[in-house]
Design an enzyme around this catalytic site. Structure first.
Site, PDB file in Angstrom:
ATOM      1  N   LYS A 100      48.740  58.875  20.183  1.00  0.00           N
ATOM      2  CA  LYS A 100      49.547  57.758  20.694  1.00  0.00           C
ATOM      3  C   LYS A 100      50.656  57.478  19.697  1.00  0.00           C
ATOM      4  O   LYS A 100      50.492  57.734  18.494  1.00  0.00           O
ATOM      5  CB  LYS A 100      48.674  56.506  20.857  1.00  0.00           C
ATOM      6  CG  LYS A 100      49.173  55.554  21.909  1.00  0.00           C
ATOM      7  CD  LYS A 100      48.816  56.031  23.305  1.00  0.00           C
ATOM      8  CE  LYS A 100      49.258  55.102  24.385  1.00  0.00           C
ATOM      9  NZ  LYS A 100      48.696  55.479  25.693  1.00  0.00           N
ATOM     10  N   ASN A 144      52.701  50.071  39.702  1.00  0.00           N
ATOM     11  CA  ASN A 144      52.532  51.487  40.037  1.00  0.00           C
ATOM     12  C   ASN A 144      51.094  51.831  40.404  1.00  0.00           C
ATOM     13  O   ASN A 144      50.832  52.404  41.468  1.00  0.00           O
ATOM     14  CB  ASN A 144      53.015  52.348  38.857  1.00  0.00           C
ATOM     15  CG  ASN A 144      52.657  53.802  39.035  1.00  0.00           C
ATOM     16  OD1 ASN A 144      51.632  54.265  38.554  1.00  0.00           O
ATOM     17  ND2 ASN A 144      53.480  54.527  39.759  1.00  0.00           N
ATOM     18  N   GLY A 190      47.169  42.965  40.370  1.00  0.00           N
ATOM     19  CA  GLY A 190      48.372  43.733  40.059  1.00  0.00           C
ATOM     20  C   GLY A 190      48.980  44.278  41.333  1.00  0.00           C
ATOM     21  O   GLY A 190      48.289  44.458  42.351  1.00  0.00           O
TER      22      GLY A 190
END
Ligand code: NAD
Length: 428
Positions: A107, A222, A219
């Site tokens: 990350k 996407n 939510g």
């Protein structure tokens, strides 16, 4: 990232320690896996549009690469911390391992707020980050991708800088590129569809036809939108969604008891996944408080917004009818709430499994780039279905065999695979 009292890396290490106990790992393996293999801290000087110079701090962490090149996003955030990046790198190792793709975990991050940077300044940050790290990354060592506040455009600038430095075309260096510039078809759908592939398999195990189920979703970005899309294609009914309202700085839930219309709601949603309240009301939606999505009388809950949303404070509000929770978001359930859910025997599809469709498709992107041959969308999504279905089957079978919680089973498989790879290589 904002909550200073919460240290994500400590939480990731505590989770690992628990699984290390379940797997009875030896001390050397524990010492290796509870820390990152490598981490880089870089300074990125940028000439700003007004002629001044500013130095941004950035990171790249490679948690483990025993199973393949490190893989994971790069985020731009003003409150980014090295401990958040360390935790996310470790979680990427487990996520890649649970779906059995030949990648490790990594990350990256840069402390910056893109809202306050021009496009040229953002481009300089991207190029500067790659210039500092190009020796330590590459298609066969560490492959970045978009994450919080980074986009396909950022990935393309990073790729361009990397290829300029190396003097050759290496599109497998980074994923999440625009389609037509090395990006994969199906990436937009991948995470949400992956969530539903796992829900479909869980319903099969519970012997419940999807057409007889209802769901509520936190939510409407996407992940949520594509999860709803595929769930409706298999004849499930979504009765409630929630989202963040930028103007009111709070969240709301939108309910239609006879089922939401995805296309209609998408038509009144901004690019950040915020639904227009007034227009929703006109279309017959009930506007409820943000947390109402959790209290609905449904069979399936899909948290697909943020971390730490189902907590000790609200877990009791989950209705008696709920049979499945599929974690589209990363870390939406606090450890206390998780214990309560396990006790109630709700079928948990944990984040590292449920939302692994995104990284699986990123892996497909890298494979296609390395071959320089790109698949049609149906082929990508078909391969994704195969991967997600077999990962689900392995986790669920272990959970049944050992009588353990699905999250524990997913971790046991993931950590076990990585530990095995380290041993087989003779590292520990
Ligand atoms: P997104 O930015 O597209 O959408 C986020 C949605 O959450 C928006 O609708 C927003 O309004 C809503 N939201 C924000 N705060 C909220 C709150 N307090 N209450 C209710 N709704 C709220 O993000 P996304 O890409 O859909 O990602 C969602 C989650 O899934 C994140 O945890 C992310 O890390 C995780 N995830 C995403 C992917 C991916 O491929 N996009 C892959 C793996 C995991």
């Amino acid at each position: 990232m904002a909550d200073k009292s919460f240290n994500a890396f400590e939480m990731a290490q505590a989770q690992f320690d628990r699984v290390a106990g379940l797997l009875d790992l030896d001390e050397a393996t524990r010492q290796l896996l509870r820390y990152n293999l490598r981490e880089y801290h870089v300074s990125i000087p940028v000439r700003m549009d007004d002629g001044s110079h500013k130095v941004f701090r950035g990171f790249r962490v490679q948690h483990n690469d025993a199973r393949g090149p490190a893989k994971g996003g790069i985020r731009f955030h003003p409150m980014e911390t090295i401990d958040t990046v360390r935790a996310l790198a470790m979680w990427m190792t487990w996520k890649c391992a649970v779906v059995d793709i030949p990648l490790g975990g990594g990350k990256g991050g840069v402390i910056c707020d893109p809202h306050h940077l021009s496009m040229r300044e953002q481009e300089q940050v991207c190029r500067g980050w790659v210039r500092q790290l190009s020796k330590n990354m590459g298609p066969l060592t560490d492959v970045p991708a978009p994450d919080v506040m980074t986009s396909a455009q950022h990935m393309l600038w990073m790729l361009d800088e990397f290829e300029t430095i190396r003097g050759e075309k290496l599109p497998g260096f980074i994923t999440g590129k625009p389609v037509g510039m090395g990006g994969s078809l199906g990436r937009t759908e991948a995470t949400g569809f992956g969530v539903v592939f796992t829900i479909r398999e869980a319903l099969k195990e519970l012997n419940i036809p999807p057409s007889e189920t209802t769901a509520s979703v936190q939510g409407f970005g996407n992940v949520a939108q594509y999860a709803i899309d595929l769930y409706q294609q298999i004849w499930g009914k979504v009765v409630c969604v929630s989202c963040w309202d930028q103007t009111d700085q709070t969240s709301y839930s939108f309910r239609k008891k006879n089922g939401i219309d995805l296309a209609e709601l998408r038509g009144i949603t901004d690019r950040f996944g915020g639904i227009d309240k007034a227009k929703a009301k006109e279309l017959g939606y009930e506007i409820l408080p943000g947390e109402a999505w959790l209290e609905q009388d449904v069979d399936i809950l899909i948290p697909a917004a943020l971390e730490n949303q189902i907590t000790a404070a609200n877990v009791k509000k989950i209705g008696d009818r709920v049979k499945i929770i599929a974690e589209g978001a990363n870390g939406p359930t606090s450890p206390e709430a998780d214990a309560a859910i396990a006790k109630r025997k709700i079928f948990m599809i944990p984040d590292l499994l449920a939302n692994a469709g995104g990284v699986t498709c990123s892996y497909f992107e890298q494979v296609q780039c390395n071959m320089n041959y790109f698949w049609e969308k149906d082929e990508v999504l078909g391969k994704l279905d195969v991967k997600m279905t077999s990962a689900f089957a392995a986790v669920s079978e272990l959970a049944k065999k050992r009588g353990i919680y699905m999250r524990d089973a997913a971790y046991v498989i993931a950590v076990g695979r990585v530990a095995r790879a380290c041993k087989d290589r003779g590292w520990v």
